[in-house]
Motif scaffolding. Sequence first.
Motif, mmCIF file in Angstrom:
data_model
loop_
_atom_site.group_PDB
_atom_site.id
_atom_site.type_symbol
_atom_site.label_atom_id
_atom_site.label_comp_id
_atom_site.label_asym_id
_atom_site.label_seq_id
_atom_site.Cartn_x
_atom_site.Cartn_y
_atom_site.Cartn_z
ATOM 1 N N MET A 151 -8.005 -5.121 -3.963
ATOM 2 C CA MET A 151 -7.411 -6.408 -3.642
ATOM 3 C C MET A 151 -5.652 -6.409 -3.520
ATOM 4 S SD MET A 151 -9.423 -9.538 -5.737
ATOM 5 C CE MET A 151 -10.943 -9.733 -5.437
ATOM 6 N N VAL A 152 -5.220 -5.916 -4.619
ATOM 7 C CA VAL A 152 -3.818 -5.696 -4.576
ATOM 8 C C VAL A 152 -3.064 -4.310 -4.201
ATOM 9 C CG1 VAL A 152 -3.779 -7.580 -6.480
ATOM 10 C CG2 VAL A 152 -3.949 -5.015 -7.069
ATOM 11 N N ASP A 153 -3.684 -3.588 -3.916
ATOM 12 C CA ASP A 153 -3.506 -2.254 -3.318
ATOM 13 C C ASP A 153 -4.165 -1.518 -2.038
ATOM 14 O OD1 ASP A 153 -2.281 0.266 -3.464
ATOM 15 O OD2 ASP A 153 -3.550 1.058 -5.048
ATOM 16 N N PRO A 154 -3.968 -2.256 -1.034
ATOM 17 C CA PRO A 154 -4.910 -1.711 0.038
ATOM 18 C C PRO A 154 -4.892 -0.519 0.352
ATOM 19 C CG PRO A 154 -3.407 -3.512 0.781
ATOM 20 C CD PRO A 154 -3.200 -3.362 -0.748
ATOM 21 N N GLU A 155 -3.821 0.253 0.020
ATOM 22 C CA GLU A 155 -3.792 1.591 0.291
ATOM 23 C C GLU A 155 -4.720 2.523 -0.341
ATOM 24 O OE1 GLU A 155 0.361 3.055 0.535
ATOM 25 O OE2 GLU A 155 0.940 1.932 2.107
ATOM 26 N N ARG A 156 -5.530 2.077 -1.387
ATOM 27 C CA ARG A 156 -6.565 2.753 -2.106
ATOM 28 C C ARG A 156 -7.541 3.139 -1.275
ATOM 29 N NH1 ARG A 156 -7.227 2.244 -7.876
ATOM 30 N NH2 ARG A 156 -9.320 2.940 -7.411
ATOM 31 N N VAL A 157 -7.665 2.676 -0.166
ATOM 32 C CA VAL A 157 -8.581 2.975 0.890
ATOM 33 C C VAL A 157 -8.052 3.441 2.034
ATOM 34 C CG1 VAL A 157 -10.657 2.522 2.732
ATOM 35 C CG2 VAL A 157 -10.537 1.579 0.194
ATOM 36 N N PRO A 158 -7.878 4.861 2.431
ATOM 37 C CA PRO A 158 -7.099 5.210 3.533
ATOM 38 C C PRO A 158 -7.504 4.687 4.947
ATOM 39 C CG PRO A 158 -8.629 7.030 2.824
ATOM 40 C CD PRO A 158 -8.805 5.813 1.953
ATOM 41 N N GLY A 159 -6.589 4.709 5.816
ATOM 42 C CA GLY A 159 -7.275 4.308 7.387
ATOM 43 C C GLY A 159 -7.056 2.986 7.332
ATOM 44 N N ALA A 164 0.414 -10.577 2.226
ATOM 45 C CA ALA A 164 1.563 -9.742 2.584
ATOM 46 C C ALA A 164 2.480 -8.882 1.334
ATOM 47 C CB ALA A 164 2.542 -10.462 3.571
ATOM 48 N N GLU A 165 2.511 -9.696 0.329
ATOM 49 C CA GLU A 165 3.206 -9.024 -0.920
ATOM 50 C C GLU A 165 2.291 -8.041 -1.696
ATOM 51 O OE1 GLU A 165 6.134 -11.447 -3.453
ATOM 52 O OE2 GLU A 165 4.568 -13.104 -2.764
ATOM 53 N N PHE A 166 1.052 -8.447 -1.432
ATOM 54 C CA PHE A 166 0.105 -7.202 -1.920
ATOM 55 C C PHE A 166 -0.142 -6.052 -1.028
ATOM 56 C CE2 PHE A 166 -2.717 -10.647 -4.222
ATOM 57 C CZ PHE A 166 -1.872 -10.929 -4.979
ATOM 58 N N GLY A 167 0.362 -6.210 0.323
ATOM 59 C CA GLY A 167 0.338 -5.152 1.107
ATOM 60 C C GLY A 167 -0.659 -5.365 2.371
ATOM 61 N N LEU A 199 0.880 -10.112 -9.380
ATOM 62 C CA LEU A 199 1.982 -11.112 -9.235
ATOM 63 C C LEU A 199 3.067 -11.134 -10.057
ATOM 64 C CD1 LEU A 199 -0.750 -14.153 -8.445
ATOM 65 C CD2 LEU A 199 1.021 -13.261 -6.848
ATOM 66 N N ALA A 200 2.799 -11.006 -11.418
ATOM 67 C CA ALA A 200 4.045 -10.937 -12.242
ATOM 68 C C ALA A 200 4.762 -9.857 -11.824
ATOM 69 C CB ALA A 200 3.386 -10.737 -13.916
#
Lengths: 211, 211
Positions: A142-150, A172-175, A19-20
């Motif tokens: 939580m803050v980086d959904p692209e860590r898990v592909p697909g 949405a800001e988290f992705g 968030l920061a």
Amino acid sequence: MKYAVLGTGMVGHTLATKLASLGHEVRMGARTADNEKAVAWAQETDGDVGHDTFSAAADSADRVIFAVNGARVLDVAEAVGPATVAGKTVIDVTNPLDMSGGMPPSLIPEMSNTTSAGEQLQASLPGAQVVKTLNTMNHLLMVDPERVPGPHDVFLCGDDEAAKDATREMLAEFGWTDPVDLGPLSAARGTEGLMPFWLRMWGTVGNADFN
Amino acid sequence: MKYAVLGTGMVGHTLATKLASLGHEVRMGARTADNEKAVAWAQETDGDVGHDTFSAAADSADRVIFAVNGARVLDVAEAVGPATVAGKTVIDVTNPLDMSGGMPPSLIPEMSNTTSAGEQLQASLPGAQVVKTLNTMNHLLMVDPERVPGPHDVFLCGDDEAAKDATREMLAEFGWTDPVDLGPLSAARGTEGLMPFWLRMWGTVGNADFN
């Protein structure tokens, strides 16, 4: 936006840092204003960041995130006090796990099945609008959904549509592009109930990068 | 292979029909030998099929599937009797749902969280080898994984490797190529605990073709 992140563990640390980094004003809340993990976080984190008591952090914020140990959620709600969060969106990412029986933990019986931590938090802070979300995954994801592909999902539930919109904005800001709305806050019985399965999948997969 | 399918509801009906279509000998078990749903199923189904009491059906079989209402699993185990299934693979697809409080149901407290229907079934049939599987999805999907496109999983757990191998063999015949082994039967606490979430997803998705 002004956020309070209550909790100094890995989850609170990860959410507060993200968030920061997004430019929000963030106060990390703890039992005491000089909690050493909160102080260290504020010192090492760029941006408009600070640390304070649970109550003072919540008082300073527009949105309040409960990222404490799920067994402590009601204690922390009492420390915050209902008046402090009246009219505010309270984002609850906790799970009511009972660690006393070893690994994997079970759910705390009096906080699960026919009730949930989310509902009990709402009952203890009646003027706030509680939204349950992000409690079904590892903190890094939580803050980086692209860590898990697909394609994979985050869920939310709550009884107030405006608070859910506020939460969707943060997600949405988290992705997270398309959170699944499971309806009323009582759906937290379902998402908190995923944890005993998640913990066994973690043991089977061997890492926490799944969803 | 000789299968007993205990239960005459949608789940039992679907599993029994699929097993018969695969060429197995199938006996549908019910409280009484002349249960009208079991009789009707046997009449309308091609193959080596029949119907009998829970105990007689189990006695005739190499593998015994519990497909009854989860709240009744221990009653049915008592009707079967431990000696009848000693040394046999018992495949438990039940979920311990309490329907008394309306929809969506919660789990039966004394059969969940720190225990599970699977573990209680094993305790009541100590000579059998119980494997929990298929309880995390709709009955049609159980025997037809391609109903849901893309990769998705079935889980199994149990304390006996040979019984898990037997269960994997059945799952492979149903079309499941790579079941996820969650380890000991106590992992049923996790998979049965998915049901309150699954039921809410069902409400959100609007149909049961998800996994």
